[in-house]
Write a protein that holds these residues in place. Structure first.
Motif, PDB file in Angstrom:
ATOM      1  N   GLN A 116      17.475  -4.946  -2.929  1.00  0.00           N
ATOM      2  CA  GLN A 116      17.799  -4.149  -4.112  1.00  0.00           C
ATOM      3  C   GLN A 116      17.605  -4.996  -5.376  1.00  0.00           C
ATOM      4  OE1 GLN A 116      18.614  -0.848  -4.413  1.00  0.00           O
ATOM      5  NE2 GLN A 116      18.508  -1.197  -6.618  1.00  0.00           N
ATOM      6  N   GLY A 117      18.142  -6.214  -5.354  1.00  0.00           N
ATOM      7  CA  GLY A 117      18.075  -7.089  -6.534  1.00  0.00           C
ATOM      8  C   GLY A 117      16.651  -7.395  -6.951  1.00  0.00           C
ATOM      9  N   ASP A 118      15.759  -7.524  -5.992  1.00  0.00           N
ATOM     10  CA  ASP A 118      14.371  -7.886  -6.281  1.00  0.00           C
ATOM     11  C   ASP A 118      13.641  -6.806  -7.078  1.00  0.00           C
ATOM     12  OD1 ASP A 118      12.284  -9.978  -5.559  1.00  0.00           O
ATOM     13  OD2 ASP A 118      11.259  -8.151  -4.871  1.00  0.00           O
ATOM     14  N   THR A 119      14.022  -5.542  -6.883  1.00  0.00           N
ATOM     15  CA  THR A 119      13.329  -4.457  -7.582  1.00  0.00           C
ATOM     16  C   THR A 119      13.641  -4.462  -9.075  1.00  0.00           C
ATOM     17  OG1 THR A 119      15.135  -2.841  -7.306  1.00  0.00           O
ATOM     18  CG2 THR A 119      13.512  -2.992  -5.525  1.00  0.00           C
ATOM     19  N   GLU A 120      14.812  -4.981  -9.442  1.00  0.00           N
ATOM     20  CA  GLU A 120      15.280  -4.849 -10.826  1.00  0.00           C
ATOM     21  C   GLU A 120      14.411  -5.668 -11.793  1.00  0.00           C
ATOM     22  OE1 GLU A 120      17.424  -2.572 -10.936  1.00  0.00           O
ATOM     23  OE2 GLU A 120      18.592  -2.585  -9.090  1.00  0.00           O
ATOM     24  N   PRO A 121      14.298  -7.001 -11.589  1.00  0.00           N
ATOM     25  CA  PRO A 121      13.420  -7.759 -12.491  1.00  0.00           C
ATOM     26  C   PRO A 121      11.953  -7.364 -12.291  1.00  0.00           C
ATOM     27  CG  PRO A 121      14.153  -9.161 -10.680  1.00  0.00           C
ATOM     28  CD  PRO A 121      14.938  -7.885 -10.595  1.00  0.00           C
ATOM     29  N   ALA A 122      11.603  -6.928 -11.077  1.00  0.00           N
ATOM     30  CA  ALA A 122      10.205  -6.552 -10.823  1.00  0.00           C
ATOM     31  C   ALA A 122       9.759  -5.463 -11.788  1.00  0.00           C
ATOM     32  CB  ALA A 122      10.044  -6.080  -9.383  1.00  0.00           C
ATOM     33  N   SER A 123      10.619  -4.451 -12.001  1.00  0.00           N
ATOM     34  CA  SER A 123      10.179  -3.350 -12.864  1.00  0.00           C
ATOM     35  C   SER A 123      10.048  -3.813 -14.323  1.00  0.00           C
ATOM     36  CB  SER A 123      11.120  -2.153 -12.732  1.00  0.00           C
ATOM     37  OG  SER A 123      12.393  -2.467 -13.245  1.00  0.00           O
ATOM     38  N   VAL A 124      10.890  -4.739 -14.740  1.00  0.00           N
ATOM     39  CA  VAL A 124      10.755  -5.283 -16.096  1.00  0.00           C
ATOM     40  C   VAL A 124       9.407  -5.993 -16.242  1.00  0.00           C
ATOM     41  CG1 VAL A 124      11.736  -6.909 -17.781  1.00  0.00           C
ATOM     42  CG2 VAL A 124      13.260  -5.549 -16.326  1.00  0.00           C
ATOM     43  N   GLU A 125       9.040  -6.742 -15.206  1.00  0.00           N
ATOM     44  CA  GLU A 125       7.751  -7.447 -15.229  1.00  0.00           C
ATOM     45  C   GLU A 125       6.588  -6.454 -15.277  1.00  0.00           C
ATOM     46  OE1 GLU A 125       9.462 -11.213 -12.607  1.00  0.00           O
ATOM     47  OE2 GLU A 125       8.144  -9.759 -11.634  1.00  0.00           O
ATOM     48  N   ASP A 171      20.952 -19.676  -3.564  1.00  0.00           N
ATOM     49  CA  ASP A 171      19.507 -19.875  -3.400  1.00  0.00           C
ATOM     50  C   ASP A 171      18.746 -18.572  -3.621  1.00  0.00           C
ATOM     51  OD1 ASP A 171      20.010 -22.476  -2.839  1.00  0.00           O
ATOM     52  OD2 ASP A 171      19.792 -22.279  -0.649  1.00  0.00           O
ATOM     53  N   GLU A 172      19.279 -17.500  -3.062  1.00  0.00           N
ATOM     54  CA  GLU A 172      18.612 -16.199  -3.230  1.00  0.00           C
ATOM     55  C   GLU A 172      18.571 -15.801  -4.705  1.00  0.00           C
ATOM     56  OE1 GLU A 172      16.991 -14.616  -1.053  1.00  0.00           O
ATOM     57  OE2 GLU A 172      17.908 -14.792   0.942  1.00  0.00           O
ATOM     58  N   ALA A 173      19.652 -16.108  -5.430  1.00  0.00           N
ATOM     59  CA  ALA A 173      19.698 -15.752  -6.856  1.00  0.00           C
ATOM     60  C   ALA A 173      18.592 -16.469  -7.633  1.00  0.00           C
ATOM     61  CB  ALA A 173      21.070 -16.083  -7.449  1.00  0.00           C
ATOM     62  N   GLU A 174      18.309 -17.697  -7.241  1.00  0.00           N
ATOM     63  CA  GLU A 174      17.212 -18.435  -7.888  1.00  0.00           C
ATOM     64  C   GLU A 174      15.873 -17.784  -7.573  1.00  0.00           C
ATOM     65  OE1 GLU A 174      17.612 -22.141  -9.120  1.00  0.00           O
ATOM     66  OE2 GLU A 174      19.551 -21.183  -9.498  1.00  0.00           O
ATOM     67  N   GLU A 175      15.721 -17.427  -6.292  1.00  0.00           N
ATOM     68  CA  GLU A 175      14.419 -16.876  -5.887  1.00  0.00           C
ATOM     69  C   GLU A 175      14.133 -15.522  -6.533  1.00  0.00           C
ATOM     70  OE1 GLU A 175      13.627 -17.125  -1.670  1.00  0.00           O
ATOM     71  OE2 GLU A 175      14.737 -19.016  -1.614  1.00  0.00           O
ATOM     72  N   LEU A 176      15.194 -14.807  -6.898  1.00  0.00           N
ATOM     73  CA  LEU A 176      14.981 -13.526  -7.571  1.00  0.00           C
ATOM     74  C   LEU A 176      14.235 -13.709  -8.891  1.00  0.00           C
ATOM     75  CD1 LEU A 176      18.373 -11.762  -6.857  1.00  0.00           C
ATOM     76  CD2 LEU A 176      16.123 -10.985  -6.117  1.00  0.00           C
ATOM     77  N   LEU A 177      14.360 -14.918  -9.476  1.00  0.00           N
ATOM     78  CA  LEU A 177      13.653 -15.196 -10.726  1.00  0.00           C
ATOM     79  C   LEU A 177      12.301 -15.869 -10.482  1.00  0.00           C
ATOM     80  CD1 LEU A 177      16.629 -16.524 -12.890  1.00  0.00           C
ATOM     81  CD2 LEU A 177      15.573 -14.260 -12.966  1.00  0.00           C
ATOM     82  N   GLU A 178      12.029 -16.215  -9.232  1.00  0.00           N
ATOM     83  CA  GLU A 178      10.784 -16.933  -8.947  1.00  0.00           C
ATOM     84  C   GLU A 178       9.674 -16.031  -8.441  1.00  0.00           C
ATOM     85  OE1 GLU A 178      12.122 -20.105  -6.449  1.00  0.00           O
ATOM     86  OE2 GLU A 178      13.249 -21.001  -8.116  1.00  0.00           O
ATOM     87  N   ARG A 179      10.039 -15.030  -7.619  1.00  0.00           N
ATOM     88  CA  ARG A 179       9.001 -14.073  -7.220  1.00  0.00           C
ATOM     89  C   ARG A 179       8.546 -13.338  -8.479  1.00  0.00           C
ATOM     90  NH1 ARG A 179      12.513 -13.747  -2.697  1.00  0.00           N
ATOM     91  NH2 ARG A 179      13.828 -12.282  -3.826  1.00  0.00           N
TER      92      ARG A 179
END
Ligand SMILES: [Fe+2]
Ligand SMILES: [Fe+2]
Length: 472
Positions: A116-125, A171-179
């Motif tokens: 779920q978290g990954d979709t949020e910044p993805a759409s901004v990008e 660690d996962e929180a960091e990766e959410l900003l790296e993908r």
């Protein structure tokens, strides 16, 4: 030192040293990500009239002010607790909900939160270039409102990761900003979130159909036995409603304008010649974003979905409306593909939970399309928009192996290749859309030729209000 006051919250942040320390580490990276991957060209010199959630009661999340985007106050909110809340479905039904993550479900729950978290910044990008070709200041402001709220949804999931999942969570929180959306080496997790959103028709269809998948997922997570997850997602749903409003009314206004242009030209001829967006193109973009968003609901038959339900991690949309919450005996009638032939099959409903959620989703989308068709009707057109068959253009699930047309008829690979651009946007369609969106409209009260103004402005402000302004 991070100031808790700068982060509106109702999770007791100022007295939670552990969470403060974790966020201290994460927040500067988030801001850097927002600058690099957020709205391009609108970071330092523009102020946007946006809504900031400052508390969970209705008055608290209707707080409007001008802010520079990187200074937006991204907050952390949980919906109010429900007294003596009990697990509402699955094998543990009736037990008290969990305030901590049970060890045996830790991996599954982390997976759900991360996905779920990954979709949020993805759409901004995906949406970061749209400001450069906006149809009006009103629309520009809506885009940024959606973007900052998707940013806040990322904060919501990062709060859960930091608070409940220990080291792995950090660690996962960091990766959410790296993908990154569309990045070949480090793409976002789900396919629809790697598709470029290069024009405003994509954007409105995305917020109509893909944000509505967000609603599907949030509805099912808000049933979760993990109470903090349930409360976080319940509050997110209030924001999601606005995103779908932006999408649905965006398309309504394009339709309205196309009707006006065609009537002005005596109903006949190619509306593109006078700068409008034709019904066929609208239909193709519906076909694309609806089918991509169907895929987001996962495989038709899924043992993962069954175990999420059995373990009480993910329920159905509006679980309380169902009679049977254990679902140990019930069967689901599935349209399935066996050796190239369509057939009806009965499978245990627990394994069909993705399909059950997809049913809810299709119904919710159909209601929106029906409202669009009222505009065509009111303007005296016999054309109608529609959802394609759910087997059309699928990339996930049993129908991804074969091709179907929008009516659900099976096609050979050769027929599909020959005809797919009758149903899906072609390079030419995209070129045309970019050609009418090449000049952004930044003058208050002015709208691009292909879209009608909204019926009213934001929060009582007039339509010609300066929703985005540059500093004096
Ligand atoms: Fe979101
Ligand atoms: Fe959203």
């Amino acid at each position: 030192m991070i100031s808790a006051e700068r982060i509106p919250n109702n999770v007791g942040l100022s007295s939670n040293k552990r969470l403060q320390r974790a966020l201290e580490h994460w927040q500067p990276k988030y801001i850097q990500w927002w600058r690099d991957m957020g709205p391009q060209g609108f970071q330092d010199y523009h102020q946007v009239y946006v809504r900031t959630a400052v508390s969970v009661d209705p008055s608290g999340w209707a707080h409007f002010e001008y802010v520079k985007l990187p200074e937006y106050r991204w907050g952390i909110f949980l919906a109010d607790p429900i007294h003596d809340r009990r697990i509402g479905f699955g094998d543990f039904m009736g037990n008290p909900v969990w305030q901590e993550v049970p060890g045996e479900f830790r991996n599954q729950l982390r997976r759900l939160v991360v996905t779920q978290g990954d979709t949020e910044p993805a759409s901004v990008e995906q949406q970061r270039w749209l400001g450069q070709r906006c149809p009006s200041l009103y629309d520009l402001r809506n885009l940024f409102q959606v973007n900052v709220e998707e940013g806040r949804h990322l904060w919501a999931m990062v709060y859960l990761l930091h608070s409940y999942f220990g080291r792995d969570g950090r660690d996962e929180a960091e990766e959410l900003l790296e993908r990154q959306s569309g990045n070949r080496d480090k793409p976002r997790i789900l396919d629809a979130f790697n598709e470029p959103i290069e024009n405003w028709l994509d954007f409105f269809m995305f917020t109509m159909f893909t944000d509505r998948d967000g609603k599907s997922q949030l509805l099912s997570l808000s049933e979760s036995s993990l109470d903090p997850l349930s409360r976080t997602t319940r509050f997110m749903l209030t924001e999601e409603a606005h995103h779908m409003f932006v999408g649905e009314t965006g398309i309504s206004r394009i339709l309205e304008r196309t009707c006006q242009l065609m009537k002005g030209a005596g109903y006949s001829g190619d509306v593109r010649k006078i700068g409008g967006i034709d019904f066929e193109t609208l239909q193709k973009f519906i076909n694309l974003w609806f089918s991509l968003s169907l895929d987001l609901h996962g495989n038709e038959v899924s043992t993962n979905a069954a175990s999420y339900f059995a373990n009480g991690l993910k329920g159905r949309a509006y679980e309380e409306k169902w009679d049977d919450h254990k679902v140990t005996e019930a069967l689901y009638e599935l349209e399935a593909l066996a050796e190239g032939k369509l057939e009806k099959r009965h499978i245990p409903m627990r394994t069909a939970m993705n399909e059950v959620l997809r049913d809810w989703y299709v119904g919710d989308c159909q209601a929106g399309v029906t409202r669009w068709n009222k505009i065509l009707e009111r303007n005296g057109f016999s054309d109608r928009l529609g959802l394609p068959d759910r087997k059309f253009n699928r990339g996930i699930g049993m129908f991804s192996a074969v091709h179907f047309d929008p009516q659900g008829h099976q096609l050979s690979d050769a027929d599909w290749d020959r005809r797919k651009h009758e149903w899906l946007p072609s390079g030419k369609d995209r070129e045309y859309l970019l050609s009418i969106q090449s000049e952004p409209v930044y003058e208050p009260g002015k709208f691009a030729n292909y879209i009608a103004p909204p019926q009213r402005g934001i929060k009582g402000a007039p339509v010609n209000f300066e929703y985005v302004r540059t500093e004096a």
